[in-house]
Design a protein around this motif. Sequence first.
Motif, PDB file in Angstrom:
ATOM      1  N   TYR A 174      22.968   8.061  57.820  1.00 49.95           N
ATOM      2  CA  TYR A 174      24.397   7.850  58.014  1.00 49.95           C
ATOM      3  C   TYR A 174      24.698   7.509  59.460  1.00 49.95           C
ATOM      4  N   LYS A 175      25.809   6.805  59.638  1.00 48.24           N
ATOM      5  CA  LYS A 175      26.339   6.558  60.971  1.00 48.24           C
ATOM      6  C   LYS A 175      27.368   7.657  61.228  1.00 48.24           C
ATOM      7  N   PRO A 176      27.173   8.435  62.280  1.00 48.52           N
ATOM      8  CA  PRO A 176      28.173   9.467  62.583  1.00 48.52           C
ATOM      9  C   PRO A 176      29.553   8.810  62.764  1.00 48.52           C
ATOM     10  N   THR A 177      30.515   9.331  62.048  1.00 51.77           N
ATOM     11  CA  THR A 177      31.845   8.755  62.050  1.00 51.77           C
ATOM     12  C   THR A 177      32.852   9.814  62.442  1.00 51.77           C
ATOM     13  N   PRO A 178      33.484   9.637  63.592  1.00 51.74           N
ATOM     14  CA  PRO A 178      34.523  10.615  63.976  1.00 51.74           C
ATOM     15  C   PRO A 178      35.687  10.518  63.022  1.00 51.74           C
ATOM     16  N   PHE A 179      36.265  11.629  62.731  1.00 51.95           N
ATOM     17  CA  PHE A 179      37.437  11.666  61.861  1.00 51.95           C
ATOM     18  C   PHE A 179      38.632  11.975  62.723  1.00 51.95           C
ATOM     19  N   CYS A 180      39.576  11.060  62.751  1.00 44.44           N
ATOM     20  CA  CYS A 180      40.779  11.242  63.572  1.00 44.44           C
ATOM     21  C   CYS A 180      41.912  11.691  62.668  1.00 44.44           C
ATOM     22  N   ASN A 181      42.490  12.823  62.977  1.00 40.30           N
ATOM     23  CA  ASN A 181      43.600  13.353  62.211  1.00 40.30           C
ATOM     24  C   ASN A 181      44.897  12.895  62.857  1.00 40.30           C
ATOM     25  N   MET A 197      42.046   9.467  59.310  1.00 42.48           N
ATOM     26  CA  MET A 197      41.609   8.111  59.586  1.00 42.48           C
ATOM     27  C   MET A 197      40.177   8.160  60.119  1.00 42.48           C
ATOM     28  N   GLU A 198      39.299   7.369  59.509  1.00 42.96           N
ATOM     29  CA  GLU A 198      37.914   7.311  59.954  1.00 42.96           C
ATOM     30  C   GLU A 198      37.720   6.134  60.895  1.00 42.96           C
ATOM     31  N   VAL A 199      36.901   6.343  61.892  1.00 39.79           N
ATOM     32  CA  VAL A 199      36.557   5.287  62.829  1.00 39.79           C
ATOM     33  C   VAL A 199      35.053   5.092  62.749  1.00 39.79           C
ATOM     34  N   GLU A 200      34.593   3.883  62.395  1.00 39.74           N
ATOM     35  CA  GLU A 200      33.158   3.654  62.236  1.00 39.74           C
ATOM     36  C   GLU A 200      32.460   3.745  63.588  1.00 39.74           C
ATOM     37  N   ALA A 201      31.388   4.495  63.613  1.00 44.53           N
ATOM     38  CA  ALA A 201      30.600   4.649  64.835  1.00 44.53           C
ATOM     39  C   ALA A 201      29.733   3.412  65.044  1.00 44.53           C
ATOM     40  N   LYS A 202      29.613   3.001  66.271  1.00 44.53           N
ATOM     41  CA  LYS A 202      28.742   1.876  66.595  1.00 44.53           C
ATOM     42  C   LYS A 202      27.389   2.438  67.017  1.00 44.53           C
ATOM     43  N   GLY A 203      26.352   1.656  66.783  1.00 39.76           N
ATOM     44  CA  GLY A 203      25.062   2.040  67.326  1.00 39.76           C
ATOM     45  C   GLY A 203      24.256   2.960  66.450  1.00 39.76           C
ATOM     46  N   PHE A 204      23.959   4.138  66.976  1.00 46.20           N
ATOM     47  CA  PHE A 204      22.915   4.973  66.384  1.00 46.20           C
ATOM     48  C   PHE A 204      23.195   5.431  64.955  1.00 46.20           C
ATOM     49  N   VAL A 205      22.088   5.745  64.287  1.00 42.86           N
ATOM     50  CA  VAL A 205      22.117   6.178  62.888  1.00 42.86           C
ATOM     51  C   VAL A 205      21.310   7.472  62.797  1.00 42.86           C
ATOM     52  N   ARG A 206      21.798   8.410  62.024  1.00 44.27           N
ATOM     53  CA  ARG A 206      21.077   9.666  61.820  1.00 44.27           C
ATOM     54  C   ARG A 206      20.447   9.673  60.431  1.00 44.27           C
ATOM     55  N   ARG A 207      19.278  10.300  60.375  1.00 43.71           N
ATOM     56  CA  ARG A 207      18.561  10.497  59.108  1.00 43.71           C
ATOM     57  C   ARG A 207      18.397  11.999  58.936  1.00 43.71           C
ATOM     58  N   VAL A 208      18.866  12.511  57.814  1.00 40.12           N
ATOM     59  CA  VAL A 208      18.709  13.918  57.478  1.00 40.12           C
ATOM     60  C   VAL A 208      17.756  13.995  56.296  1.00 40.12           C
ATOM     61  N   LEU A 209      16.732  14.829  56.431  1.00 43.85           N
ATOM     62  CA  LEU A 209      15.744  15.013  55.364  1.00 43.85           C
ATOM     63  C   LEU A 209      15.698  16.481  54.987  1.00 43.85           C
ATOM     64  N   LEU A 210      15.728  16.753  53.703  1.00 42.31           N
ATOM     65  CA  LEU A 210      15.536  18.103  53.189  1.00 42.31           C
ATOM     66  C   LEU A 210      14.179  18.127  52.507  1.00 42.31           C
ATOM     67  N   PHE A 211      13.343  19.088  52.883  1.00 45.81           N
ATOM     68  CA  PHE A 211      11.994  19.195  52.339  1.00 45.81           C
ATOM     69  C   PHE A 211      11.852  20.484  51.540  1.00 45.81           C
ATOM     70  N   LYS A 212      11.164  20.365  50.419  1.00 41.82           N
ATOM     71  CA  LYS A 212      10.671  21.521  49.689  1.00 41.82           C
ATOM     72  C   LYS A 212       9.160  21.318  49.603  1.00 41.82           C
ATOM     73  N   PHE A 213       8.423  22.136  50.322  1.00 44.03           N
ATOM     74  CA  PHE A 213       6.971  22.027  50.294  1.00 44.03           C
ATOM     75  C   PHE A 213       6.429  22.690  49.035  1.00 44.03           C
ATOM     76  N   LYS A 214       5.276  22.223  48.593  1.00 44.15           N
ATOM     77  CA  LYS A 214       4.631  22.806  47.419  1.00 44.15           C
ATOM     78  C   LYS A 214       4.253  24.254  47.725  1.00 44.15           C
ATOM     79  N   PRO A 215       4.417  25.147  46.739  1.00 51.65           N
ATOM     80  CA  PRO A 215       4.161  26.568  46.978  1.00 51.65           C
ATOM     81  C   PRO A 215       2.718  26.862  47.400  1.00 51.65           C
ATOM     82  N   GLU A 216       1.779  26.010  46.990  1.00 51.16           N
ATOM     83  CA  GLU A 216       0.379  26.266  47.353  1.00 51.16           C
ATOM     84  C   GLU A 216       0.025  25.815  48.774  1.00 51.16           C
ATOM     85  N   THR A 217       0.959  25.167  49.468  1.00 45.77           N
ATOM     86  CA  THR A 217       0.695  24.748  50.848  1.00 45.77           C
ATOM     87  C   THR A 217       0.856  25.958  51.765  1.00 45.77           C
TER      88      THR A 217
END
Length: 112
Positions: A103-110, A1-21
């Motif tokens: 995403y909003k962190p969502t606790p998963f209740c088993n 069972m998922e419980v929607e988190a209130k409030g804060f939101v997380r942003r995850v970014l994956l970067f691949k920089f150019k090889p010449e940098t």
Amino acid sequence: MEVEAKGFVRRVLLFKFKPETPPDHIEQLIKGYSNLVNLVESLKSWHMGKDVSIENLQEGFTHVFELTFESAEGIAEYMVHPAHLEFHELCWPHVEKLVVIDYKPTPFCNPN
């Protein structure tokens, strides 16, 4: 069972920089990026790491960033903040590939 988190939101970014940098320039960009937490009020925390996986499933992405915002509206404020726009102008020419997930962190209740 998922419980929607209130409030804060997380942003995850994956970067691949150019090889010449050059690595020292990447480090300068990261330092500038990390300073946004001091300049953008809705940005509550900023973390980063460099890929250390031995599975070779990272598809060329080398850096991960995790930002925490007070709300989804806080991300919208961040996107138009002058400090973020300035960082974007400096960084974007060095980015080959980028993935962004919010995403909003969502606790998963088993249930027992």
